[in-house]
Design a protein around this motif. Structure first.
Motif, PDB file in Angstrom:
ATOM      1  N   SER A 212       0.856  -1.176   0.000  1.00  0.00           N
ATOM      2  CA  SER A 212       0.000   0.000   0.000  1.00  0.00           C
ATOM      3  C   SER A 212       0.895   1.230   0.000  1.00  0.00           C
ATOM      4  N   ARG A 213       0.521   2.242  -0.769  1.00  0.00           N
ATOM      5  CA  ARG A 213       1.298   3.485  -0.821  1.00  0.00           C
ATOM      6  C   ARG A 213       0.371   4.664  -0.529  1.00  0.00           C
ATOM      7  N   GLY A 214       0.739   5.448   0.512  1.00  0.00           N
ATOM      8  CA  GLY A 214      -0.048   6.608   0.903  1.00  0.00           C
ATOM      9  C   GLY A 214      -0.633   6.456   2.288  1.00  0.00           C
ATOM     10  N   GLY A 215      -1.267   7.509   2.773  1.00  0.00           N
ATOM     11  CA  GLY A 215      -1.865   7.514   4.103  1.00  0.00           C
ATOM     12  C   GLY A 215      -0.827   7.762   5.181  1.00  0.00           C
ATOM     13  N   ASP A 216      -1.283   7.692   6.420  1.00  0.00           N
ATOM     14  CA  ASP A 216      -0.422   7.816   7.595  1.00  0.00           C
ATOM     15  C   ASP A 216      -0.858   6.755   8.591  1.00  0.00           C
ATOM     16  N   HIS A 217      -0.248   5.571   8.493  1.00  0.00           N
ATOM     17  CA  HIS A 217      -0.728   4.424   9.245  1.00  0.00           C
ATOM     18  C   HIS A 217      -0.273   4.397  10.690  1.00  0.00           C
ATOM     19  N   SER A 218       0.472   5.415  11.104  1.00  0.00           N
ATOM     20  CA  SER A 218       0.755   5.570  12.524  1.00  0.00           C
ATOM     21  C   SER A 218      -0.232   6.531  13.170  1.00  0.00           C
ATOM     22  N   GLY A 219      -1.151   7.047  12.380  1.00  0.00           N
ATOM     23  CA  GLY A 219      -2.165   7.962  12.882  1.00  0.00           C
ATOM     24  C   GLY A 219      -3.493   7.263  13.063  1.00  0.00           C
ATOM     25  N   ARG A 220      -4.443   7.980  13.627  1.00  0.00           N
ATOM     26  CA  ARG A 220      -5.760   7.396  13.896  1.00  0.00           C
ATOM     27  C   ARG A 220      -6.630   7.344  12.647  1.00  0.00           C
ATOM     28  N   ASP A 221      -6.194   7.969  11.595  1.00  0.00           N
ATOM     29  CA  ASP A 221      -6.965   8.012  10.351  1.00  0.00           C
ATOM     30  C   ASP A 221      -6.049   7.563   9.224  1.00  0.00           C
ATOM     31  N   GLY A 222      -5.506   6.352   9.353  1.00  0.00           N
ATOM     32  CA  GLY A 222      -4.409   5.908   8.511  1.00  0.00           C
ATOM     33  C   GLY A 222      -4.711   5.831   7.036  1.00  0.00           C
ATOM     34  N   PHE A 223      -5.913   5.409   6.666  1.00  0.00           N
ATOM     35  CA  PHE A 223      -6.228   5.206   5.254  1.00  0.00           C
ATOM     36  C   PHE A 223      -6.315   6.521   4.484  1.00  0.00           C
ATOM     37  N   ASN A 224      -6.860   7.557   5.111  1.00  0.00           N
ATOM     38  CA  ASN A 224      -7.071   8.803   4.395  1.00  0.00           C
ATOM     39  C   ASN A 224      -5.767   9.342   3.826  1.00  0.00           C
ATOM     40  N   PRO A 225      -5.766   9.775   2.574  1.00  0.00           N
ATOM     41  CA  PRO A 225      -4.532  10.246   1.931  1.00  0.00           C
ATOM     42  C   PRO A 225      -3.925  11.447   2.654  1.00  0.00           C
ATOM     43  N   VAL A 226      -2.623  11.605   2.497  1.00  0.00           N
ATOM     44  CA  VAL A 226      -1.920  12.777   3.011  1.00  0.00           C
ATOM     45  C   VAL A 226      -1.334  13.536   1.819  1.00  0.00           C
ATOM     46  N   ASN A 227      -1.184  14.849   2.007  1.00  0.00           N
ATOM     47  CA  ASN A 227      -0.683  15.673   0.904  1.00  0.00           C
ATOM     48  C   ASN A 227       0.282  16.742   1.427  1.00  0.00           C
ATOM     49  N   PRO A 228       1.361  16.335   2.103  1.00  0.00           N
ATOM     50  CA  PRO A 228       2.296  17.332   2.628  1.00  0.00           C
ATOM     51  C   PRO A 228       3.084  18.060   1.542  1.00  0.00           C
ATOM     52  N   ALA A 229       3.067  17.533   0.306  1.00  0.00           N
ATOM     53  CA  ALA A 229       3.739  18.210  -0.810  1.00  0.00           C
ATOM     54  C   ALA A 229       2.859  19.286  -1.437  1.00  0.00           C
ATOM     55  N   HIS A 230       1.611  19.457  -0.926  1.00  0.00           N
ATOM     56  CA  HIS A 230       0.686  20.503  -1.380  1.00  0.00           C
ATOM     57  C   HIS A 230       0.334  20.357  -2.858  1.00  0.00           C
TER      58      HIS A 230
END
Length: 696
Positions: free
Chosen positions: A97-115
């Motif tokens: 799997s690529r993406g998300g933040d699986h150490s967080g409480r909402d792991g599946f939801n995508p992250v976009n720190p690159a804006h």
């Protein structure tokens, strides 16, 4: 009073003149960080993920030499993590799997720190083990490769999907039922798929067979059923049962037992029987260390699990037909990062155990048969060894290892006693400042109530006789800092910052306060801790007082920093003991515990009023009136672990009281600095602030 944080070149120049040439923050954080180690069920193939300055890729290797080979080719520091890495049983495919933040409480939801204007998705990828283009199979998460090696089941939007491993056909819904599905487990022959259906307050174990056969529910009740594990013959399932939510309103403040039991069910009728029930003691509660119950069904019809009921998180084994559990790992140490070998005959794991008294503050690799209390330590010494897996041919242990100067790298060793040999050393940058890193030493001091508290002391060579000092407070709080580079990326980053501070003339004391792991149940689960009284803060204050009493420390220049729960305790220190702690850096800390008090009910808890007062006094914001020390507050606004508003709340209170503070806000990143450039920015800001405030 707020002032924007600015890099102050004068103090860096001052430190360089005082202590000689220094390495940069970029140099000490440029190490490759490995994770997600996995082995094929047959042969000697292994795979793992590596984060190289934000560029995360899959690496593979094959025995006997296990030379690393990069399999994917992601080239941007875009914050997209790699998780759920696995190799197909036939060894031909790697899926992740690529993406998300699986150490967080909402792991599946995508992250976009690159804006990115069009944000990335969390996706399932596959790539041939021997090389070839990586392919997106679908958006989704938690892939589970079929034992047939031809398809991948996964979760998307709470539903279970399936897709061909080669991407030759689009993904389709495998089944659609009430609730949210998770914890996918294929039967050994690949004919059935077990899963957990969360129904909000209760959950069931289900078994899917094919499109025309109804879902089979395994002993459905009024409980929370989790962790389905197939017997090797595929005829039974073991699972963990805990109570469903509800019941009479009880008091809030007392500690109480959290019950759990292991049950087994025949697939033929779905009925279950009790295999083992945890003792009704505090230490018999559901374990909360790595992997929780760590349930497995091993060879010789032995069900293995982890329990804390003798005061330490140990491994046990019980016949699948019932009986008395056998303690596999006796002793005063903890077991974690547990895996079952492909032949199901052995458990391999890491433990803070060994011949040296200092090994309680390390990790070494051990193994034990599933049916006999014959544990062996496979590694010893001054290093840190973690996350072991055994190759499918049962010949080799692949693991991650580090020490005080070497960050975590992949290594190999025979499946027996031996010394790990690095296989990932070529990934370490040639200019990494290993030779300039100090070796922390074990320190043990006593808290006011007499409890021993372990810590690691980092000291620079040379410089003035009395130096500024820092107390480093880890997060979690279920963590343990050790005598070397940490195996979790968050604390690996902090270890680099600790070393950087030492290189700039600071003494650093990294403490293992109560609520942390590694020292037994009573240390891990103390009375009146957290929202119930923050009793663990006494360990933090004791650390500052211990430093103040050392002849090499300038007692007027003691600072403190920490992230998450460490930020919470940093804020406590600055609010309650500004005379001891002259400055601090609070990184995404929890500051107001009132939102964590019990929710209102039709019948209030008998001690609701008292618990509310205790929760307030357990909050750093309750101590702003005595807060005088300057502080730097850092928070990312896509934090899925600690609400960004926690820092806003504290800032507004500090502003009202005229306390000097500085801020660093990180848009779009999470609690775990998914983007490497943000990691460097945060570490630089923290170091600069502490140097400027205390390094005069």
């Amino acid at each position: 009073m707020h002032k924007p944080s600015l890099l102050t070149a004068f103090y860096f120049c001052f430190a360089s003149m005082a202590y000689g040439q220094h390495y940069t923050m970029e140099a000490v954080t440029a190490y490759p960080f490995p994770s997600e180690l996995t082995a094929s069920a047959q042969g000697s193939k292994v795979a793992w993920a590596v984060n190289e300055q934000g560029k995360r890729n899959v690496y593979v290797a094959t025995g006997p030499d296990f030379s690393p080979r990069k399999l994917s080719n992601y080239t941007q520091d875009d914050g997209q993590e790699i998780t759920s890495l696995s190799i197909s049983d036939n060894g031909k495919w790697v899926v992740y799997s690529r993406g998300g933040d699986h150490s967080g409480r909402d792991g599946f939801n995508p992250v976009n720190p690159a804006h990115d204007p069009i944000p990335p998705k969390t996706e399932i990828w596959s790539v041939p083990f021997d090389g070839g283009p990586a392919k997106v199979l679908s958006d989704g998460d938690f892939p589970a490769l079929s034992p047939h090696s031809d398809s991948v089941a996964f979760v998307k939007g709470g539903l279970v999907y399936i897709v061909a491993v080669d991407g030759s056909a689009p993904a389709k819904v495998l089944f659609s039922i009430k609730g949210t599905s998770s914890s996918l487990e294929w039967s050994p022959d690949g004919s059935k798929l077990a899963f957990v259906s969360d129904r909000s307050g209760h959950s069931f174990i289900g078994v899917y067979t094919n499109p025309t056969t109804p879902i089979q529910w395994i002993s459905p009740g009024f409980s929370q059923d989790n962790s389905p594990r197939w017997s090797p013959d595929g005829q039974q399932i073991a699972f963990v049962r805990t109570p469903g939510t509800g019941g009479a309103t009880d008091s809030i403040l007392p500690r109480r037992h959290k019950p759990w039991e292991i049950r087994t069910a025949n697939i033929s009728d779905g009925n279950s029987t009790l295999l083992w029930k945890a003792p009704t003691t505090l230490s018999g509660s559901v374990p909360t260390t790595d992997g929780a119950t760590n349930l497995h069904w091993g060879a010789n019809n032995r069900v293995t699990f982890l329990s804390y009921h003798d005061g330490w998180p140990h491994l046990y084994s019980i016949p699948g037909t019932g009986g008395t559990p056998l303690l596999l790992t006796p002793g005063n140490f903890m077991c974690e990062q547990i895996s079952l070998t492909a032949d199901k005959k052995w458990l391999v794991f890491s433990a803070n155990n060994g011949p040296s008294p200092q090994d309680i503050d390390r990790r070494h690799i051990a193994r034990v048969p599933v049916d006999k209390a014959a544990m062996e330590m496979l590694t010893t010494g001054d290093g840190i060894e973690t996350y072991p897996v055994v190759t499918g041919d049962a010949q080799t242990v692949i693991l991650f290892t580090s020490n005080a100067q070497q960050p975590l790298l992949a290594a190999k060793m025979p499946f027996g006693k031996g010394k790990p040999a690095l296989i990932g050393a070529s990934l370490l940058p040639t200019d990494f400042p290993s030779v300039k890193l100090v070796t922390p030493t074990q320190v043990i001091f006593k808290a006011p109530d007499g409890t021993p508290v372990h810590a690691q002391l980092y000291q620079p060579a040379g410089g003035p006789a009395r130096k500024p000092a820092i107390v480093y407070v880890h997060g979690g709080p279920q963590r343990q800092m050790v005598l070397g580079w940490h195996w979790m990326d968050y604390y690996s980053i902090d270890y680099a910052l600790n070393q950087y501070l030492v290189d700039n003339g600071f003494i650093v004391l990294a403490i293992n306060y109560r609520l942390g792991i590694g020292y037994g149940y009573e240390f891990h689960k103390p009375a009146s801790a957290g929202v119930l009284g923050a009793s663990e803060y006494q360990d933090v204050k004791a650390a500052g007082e211990w430093l103040a009493a050392q002849s090499q420390v300038d007692a007027k220049r003691i600072g403190i920093y920490g992230g998450s729960y460490g930020g919470f305790l940093t804020a406590h220190a600055l609010g309650r003991d500004s005379k001891l702690f002259a400055a601090g850096v609070d990184i995404h800390g929890v500051h107001n515990r009132m939102q964590f008090s019990a929710p209102p009910t039709a019948t209030p808890a008998p001690d609701a009023d008292t618990a509310e007062k205790v929760a307030w006094q357990s909050s750093p914001v309750a101590h702003v009136d005595t807060w005088t020390s300057p502080v730097l507050l850092i928070h990312a606004d896509d934090d899925r672990n600690v609400n960004f508003n926690q820092s806003i709340d504290l800032i507004n209170r500090l502003e009202q009281k005229g306390v000097y503070y500085e801020i660093l806000s990180i848009p779009d990143d999470t609690h775990h600095w998914m983007k490497y450039s943000n990691e460097v920015k945060v570490n630089k800001a923290a170091a600069e602030f502490l140097i400027r405030q205390l390094g005069k």
